[in-house]
Design a protein around this motif. Sequence first.
Motif: not given
Length: 101
Positions: A3-4, A35, A51, A53-55, A57-59, A61, A95
């Motif tokens: 995703l990143v 992000g 974007f 993220t918490d790296s 569970r969550h993402f 954009r 989140w």
Amino acid sequence: DSLVRDGFKMAYKQHVTMATGINDSLMRTPNGVEGIYFSLGGNTATANQFFLTDSTRHFLRGALYFDAAPNADSLGIVNDFLKKDLLHLINTLRWKEAIPQ
């Protein structure tokens, strides 16, 4: 990781030919969200992308597009105004954890 990579690809690969510059900035919010924020210059389809993220569970954009021909001169004032709203969204994001059943 994928995703990143996609976040960078959407900011760079799709706009590099039209952009006069692309700046990416690492972000870490007061809520611990991390992000990258992308500012794209020139006549690109989008001037602001990010974007978060918490790296684990969550993402999330985000990108801001207009239903108009890209013209940096005409859209510059609007992009600057809306960038403040995007930064507010980013800096206040939390989140939401799933409630166990």
